[in-house]
Motif scaffolding. Structure first.
Motif, PDB file in Angstrom:
ATOM      1  N   ALA A 242       0.858  -1.179   0.000  1.00  0.00           N
ATOM      2  CA  ALA A 242       0.000   0.000   0.000  1.00  0.00           C
ATOM      3  C   ALA A 242       0.896   1.231   0.000  1.00  0.00           C
ATOM      4  O   ALA A 242       1.801   1.340   0.836  1.00  0.00           O
ATOM      5  CB  ALA A 242      -0.913   0.004   1.227  1.00  0.00           C
ATOM      6  N   ALA A 243       0.667   2.125  -0.952  1.00  0.00           N
ATOM      7  CA  ALA A 243       1.456   3.357  -1.077  1.00  0.00           C
ATOM      8  C   ALA A 243       2.942   3.077  -0.882  1.00  0.00           C
ATOM      9  O   ALA A 243       3.583   3.643   0.007  1.00  0.00           O
ATOM     10  CB  ALA A 243       0.969   4.396  -0.079  1.00  0.00           C
ATOM     11  N   PRO A 244       3.521   2.196  -1.684  1.00  0.00           N
ATOM     12  CA  PRO A 244       4.902   1.766  -1.441  1.00  0.00           C
ATOM     13  C   PRO A 244       5.923   2.842  -1.794  1.00  0.00           C
ATOM     14  O   PRO A 244       5.766   3.565  -2.785  1.00  0.00           O
ATOM     15  CB  PRO A 244       5.047   0.561  -2.388  1.00  0.00           C
ATOM     16  N   ALA A 245       6.975   2.922  -0.989  1.00  0.00           N
ATOM     17  CA  ALA A 245       8.109   3.788  -1.313  1.00  0.00           C
ATOM     18  C   ALA A 245       8.991   3.030  -2.305  1.00  0.00           C
ATOM     19  O   ALA A 245      10.136   2.681  -2.011  1.00  0.00           O
ATOM     20  CB  ALA A 245       8.884   4.140  -0.049  1.00  0.00           C
ATOM     21  N   ALA A 246       8.442   2.757  -3.473  1.00  0.00           N
ATOM     22  CA  ALA A 246       9.101   1.892  -4.447  1.00  0.00           C
ATOM     23  C   ALA A 246      10.247   2.590  -5.151  1.00  0.00           C
ATOM     24  O   ALA A 246      11.335   2.030  -5.299  1.00  0.00           O
ATOM     25  CB  ALA A 246       8.080   1.391  -5.471  1.00  0.00           C
ATOM     26  N   ASP A 247      10.009   3.818  -5.599  1.00  0.00           N
ATOM     27  CA  ASP A 247      11.021   4.583  -6.322  1.00  0.00           C
ATOM     28  C   ASP A 247      11.523   5.688  -5.408  1.00  0.00           C
ATOM     29  O   ASP A 247      10.879   6.729  -5.248  1.00  0.00           O
ATOM     30  CB  ASP A 247      10.417   5.167  -7.605  1.00  0.00           C
ATOM     31  N   LEU A 248      12.677   5.486  -4.791  1.00  0.00           N
ATOM     32  CA  LEU A 248      13.192   6.461  -3.828  1.00  0.00           C
ATOM     33  C   LEU A 248      13.617   7.758  -4.504  1.00  0.00           C
ATOM     34  O   LEU A 248      13.572   8.826  -3.878  1.00  0.00           O
ATOM     35  CB  LEU A 248      14.362   5.863  -3.048  1.00  0.00           C
ATOM     36  N   SER A 249      14.036   7.699  -5.750  1.00  0.00           N
ATOM     37  CA  SER A 249      14.391   8.927  -6.472  1.00  0.00           C
ATOM     38  C   SER A 249      13.166   9.818  -6.617  1.00  0.00           C
ATOM     39  O   SER A 249      13.222  11.023  -6.356  1.00  0.00           O
ATOM     40  CB  SER A 249      14.969   8.585  -7.850  1.00  0.00           C
ATOM     41  N   ALA A 250      12.041   9.215  -7.023  1.00  0.00           N
ATOM     42  CA  ALA A 250      10.802   9.980  -7.139  1.00  0.00           C
ATOM     43  C   ALA A 250      10.350  10.494  -5.775  1.00  0.00           C
ATOM     44  O   ALA A 250       9.901  11.638  -5.642  1.00  0.00           O
ATOM     45  CB  ALA A 250       9.713   9.116  -7.771  1.00  0.00           C
ATOM     46  N   LEU A 251      10.481   9.658  -4.749  1.00  0.00           N
ATOM     47  CA  LEU A 251      10.067  10.047  -3.403  1.00  0.00           C
ATOM     48  C   LEU A 251      10.834  11.275  -2.932  1.00  0.00           C
ATOM     49  O   LEU A 251      10.245  12.239  -2.418  1.00  0.00           O
ATOM     50  CB  LEU A 251      10.291   8.882  -2.435  1.00  0.00           C
ATOM     51  N   PRO A 351       2.302 -13.028  -8.055  1.00  0.00           N
ATOM     52  CA  PRO A 351       1.317 -11.952  -8.170  1.00  0.00           C
ATOM     53  C   PRO A 351       1.576 -10.818  -7.179  1.00  0.00           C
ATOM     54  O   PRO A 351       2.044 -11.040  -6.058  1.00  0.00           O
ATOM     55  CB  PRO A 351      -0.008 -12.660  -7.865  1.00  0.00           C
ATOM     56  N   VAL A 352       1.238  -9.603  -7.618  1.00  0.00           N
ATOM     57  CA  VAL A 352       1.463  -8.407  -6.812  1.00  0.00           C
ATOM     58  C   VAL A 352       0.152  -7.647  -6.646  1.00  0.00           C
ATOM     59  O   VAL A 352      -0.574  -7.424  -7.627  1.00  0.00           O
ATOM     60  CB  VAL A 352       2.513  -7.482  -7.466  1.00  0.00           C
ATOM     61  N   PHE A 353      -0.153  -7.254  -5.415  1.00  0.00           N
ATOM     62  CA  PHE A 353      -1.293  -6.391  -5.101  1.00  0.00           C
ATOM     63  C   PHE A 353      -0.759  -5.011  -4.755  1.00  0.00           C
ATOM     64  O   PHE A 353       0.184  -4.887  -3.955  1.00  0.00           O
ATOM     65  CB  PHE A 353      -2.076  -6.969  -3.915  1.00  0.00           C
ATOM     66  N   VAL A 354      -1.341  -3.970  -5.340  1.00  0.00           N
ATOM     67  CA  VAL A 354      -0.916  -2.597  -5.044  1.00  0.00           C
ATOM     68  C   VAL A 354      -2.145  -1.756  -4.721  1.00  0.00           C
ATOM     69  O   VAL A 354      -3.094  -1.694  -5.513  1.00  0.00           O
ATOM     70  CB  VAL A 354      -0.160  -1.962  -6.226  1.00  0.00           C
ATOM     71  N   GLY A 355      -2.140  -1.119  -3.559  1.00  0.00           N
ATOM     72  CA  GLY A 355      -3.185  -0.178  -3.181  1.00  0.00           C
ATOM     73  C   GLY A 355      -2.611   1.223  -3.090  1.00  0.00           C
ATOM     74  O   GLY A 355      -1.512   1.406  -2.560  1.00  0.00           O
ATOM     75  N   ALA A 398      -7.423   1.211   3.900  1.00  0.00           N
ATOM     76  CA  ALA A 398      -8.354   1.237   2.780  1.00  0.00           C
ATOM     77  C   ALA A 398      -8.167   0.031   1.881  1.00  0.00           C
ATOM     78  O   ALA A 398      -9.115  -0.428   1.225  1.00  0.00           O
ATOM     79  CB  ALA A 398      -8.166   2.530   1.977  1.00  0.00           C
ATOM     80  N   SER A 399      -6.954  -0.507   1.845  1.00  0.00           N
ATOM     81  CA  SER A 399      -6.636  -1.642   0.966  1.00  0.00           C
ATOM     82  C   SER A 399      -7.116  -2.982   1.500  1.00  0.00           C
ATOM     83  O   SER A 399      -7.236  -3.950   0.728  1.00  0.00           O
ATOM     84  CB  SER A 399      -5.115  -1.722   0.758  1.00  0.00           C
ATOM     85  N   VAL A 400      -7.365  -3.074   2.811  1.00  0.00           N
ATOM     86  CA  VAL A 400      -7.604  -4.378   3.439  1.00  0.00           C
ATOM     87  C   VAL A 400      -8.755  -5.166   2.808  1.00  0.00           C
ATOM     88  O   VAL A 400      -8.602  -6.365   2.522  1.00  0.00           O
ATOM     89  CB  VAL A 400      -7.785  -4.230   4.964  1.00  0.00           C
ATOM     90  N   PRO A 401      -9.946  -4.571   2.558  1.00  0.00           N
ATOM     91  CA  PRO A 401     -11.017  -5.394   1.957  1.00  0.00           C
ATOM     92  C   PRO A 401     -10.616  -5.995   0.613  1.00  0.00           C
ATOM     93  O   PRO A 401     -10.854  -7.182   0.363  1.00  0.00           O
ATOM     94  CB  PRO A 401     -12.177  -4.388   1.815  1.00  0.00           C
ATOM     95  N   ALA A 402     -10.002  -5.175  -0.258  1.00  0.00           N
ATOM     96  CA  ALA A 402      -9.561  -5.702  -1.559  1.00  0.00           C
ATOM     97  C   ALA A 402      -8.420  -6.696  -1.386  1.00  0.00           C
ATOM     98  O   ALA A 402      -8.323  -7.679  -2.131  1.00  0.00           O
ATOM     99  CB  ALA A 402      -9.133  -4.546  -2.467  1.00  0.00           C
ATOM    100  N   LEU A 403      -7.572  -6.457  -0.395  1.00  0.00           N
ATOM    101  CA  LEU A 403      -6.464  -7.377  -0.116  1.00  0.00           C
ATOM    102  C   LEU A 403      -6.987  -8.759   0.252  1.00  0.00           C
ATOM    103  O   LEU A 403      -6.470  -9.785  -0.216  1.00  0.00           O
ATOM    104  CB  LEU A 403      -5.602  -6.818   1.013  1.00  0.00           C
TER     105      LEU A 403
END
Length: 421
Positions: A242-251, A351-355, A398-403
């Motif tokens: 959920a809201a991952p700090a995936a790209d630290l350059s962008a962050l 598989p990957v879940f992203v919220g 907010a992601s939990v139900p879909a998760l």
């Protein structure tokens, strides 16, 4: 004498009212009992948590040097009396590995439902928590309620999952900070599963799912990329963020102009300096700071997020716009360090879940969308969910139900995914 007339409609209405009244009383009675039980459990957990705080220092104090051990092997453990009703939990310290591959101790929590375990052992969720700080005392497991930041914990336990929640290196047990350092964070996440499996009475199998929020999203994405090589005896089934700090350059580019960016950088700079000074030199790494930023960073790095927000604001607010000399994402050696600690360098084969909350001002939606596009380009099965009006702090909730629906699909087969065709 004439019998009085009977108004059938009126009698029916009175009977219906009586039945509805009885149902209402029954529902209210049940709700009252539930609320009373929750309050009683809350009081119990608070009292137990207060008692445990007194014993925490002794538990986390380790001999020096700590004897070496296999990654994931338990160094020390203790039961947690304040575990939520219907569950059993342990505080653990276990062996892991730092950026250089050296043996380090890491603390965390393991929690399991009290329901019977499957014959092949419980599946387990390895949880990566959002930023709490970079100082040792900022560890979630040290809190009065050490389960507070396990977003989705109750729902996952109800579904039969065990949970392993690492503090990350440097939190809880004294040691070098791993803040936003992908390798040691992900090692700690994967080794928390190994540690959980080392508790015989937890009855945990080899199947696991990764789940993380914000900083924890970066940690579990790195873990997903590295799991097959680092922990081949475990079976990774999927990774959710959920809201991952995936790209630290962008962050860094997006946030360095506000207080969030100043705070994140103040936690990251000491961690990156210690991890990379042999490679780049301390002077080159710290040159990104203004004189005022260099003075403030050690003070801010000792403050815990949430618990000390007022103190953080007092130091950071005057530094907004004057903390760094240039954008770290485009300035060496920061450009290289941030790229090396951003997710996406290696494909994820599960598989990957992203919220993502659309009102998020920390991990902005476009950054997550770009990361999802990269995953889709790598042919990863991605289930991407956007949540209107949801900010960064509530993205995981907010992601939990879909998760949960995604986890059910994961159990029964392969989630459908929604990458563009």
């Amino acid at each position: 004498m004439t019998e009085p007339a009977v108004d059938e409609g009126s009698g029916s209405a009175r009977g219906g009212w009586a039945r509805r009244h009885r149902r209402t009383v029954t529902v209210l009675t049940v709700l009252s009992v539930v609320v009373a039980l929750l309050v009683a459990d809350g009081i119990r957990r608070y009292a137990e948590g207060e008692a445990e705080l007194a014993s925490d220092p002794a538990f986390y104090a380790l001999p020096s040097p700590v004897p070496t051990g296999q990654a994931g092997a338990i160094i020390r453990r203790e039961s947690i009396a304040s575990a939520p009703a219907g569950s059993t939990a342990w505080r653990v310290i276990y062996h892991s590995r730092d950026l250089a591959g050296e043996d380090i101790p890491v603390s965390g929590i393991v929690i399991v439902p009290n329901s019977p375990a499957p014959l092949d052992g419980r599946p387990i969720v390895a949880w990566g928590h959002p930023t709490t700080g970079a100082a040792t005392r900022c560890a979630p497991s040290l809190g009065l309620d050490p389960f507070q930041l396990m977003e989705g914990m109750h729902e996952l336990l109800a579904e039969g999952y065990a949970i392993a929640a690492t503090d990350y290196p440097g939190l809880g047990v004294a040691g070098g900070s791993s803040y936003l350092l992908g390798v040691p964070e992900s090692n700690a996440v994967l080794d928390s599963v190994r540690a959980a499996r080392g508790i015989d009475e937890a009855q945990i199998g080899d199947r696991f799912v990764l789940w993380g929020h914000s900083q924890g999203g970066q940690a579990v994405l790195f873990a997903a990329e590295r799991a097959a090589d680092y922990a081949p005896e475990l079976t990774l089934e999927g990774v959710a963020v959920a809201a991952p700090a995936a790209d630290l350059s962008a962050l860094m580019s997006d946030d360095i102009v506000d207080i969030s960016g100043v705070t994140i950088a103040s936690y990251a700079i000491p961690a990156y300096t210690a991890a990379y000074e042999d490679r780049f030199g301390e002077e080159a790494i710290s040159a990104i700071l203004t004189p005022a930023g260099a003075t403030a960073t050690p003070k801010m790095a000792e403050l815990c997020l949430l618990a000390q927000n007022e103190q953080i604001h007092a130091i950071a607010d005057p530094l907004v716009g004057g903390y760094v000399t240039s954008d770290p994402a485009t300035t060496e050696p920061w450009r290289t360090m941030l790229r090396e600690n951003s997710a996406g360098a290696s494909p994820i084969t599960v598989p990957v879940f992203v919220g993502q909350g659309e009102a998020d001002e920390l991990v902005i939606p476009s950054a997550t969308e770009e990361y999802v596009a990269r995953l889709c380009a790598q042919k990863t099965n991605v289930s991407f969910h956007r949540f209107p009006g949801v900010d960064h702090g509530f993205a995981a909730y907010a992601s939990v139900p879909a998760l949960l629906l995604w986890l059910a699909e994961l159990e029964s087969g392969t989630p459908k995914g929604n990458c563009p065709a």
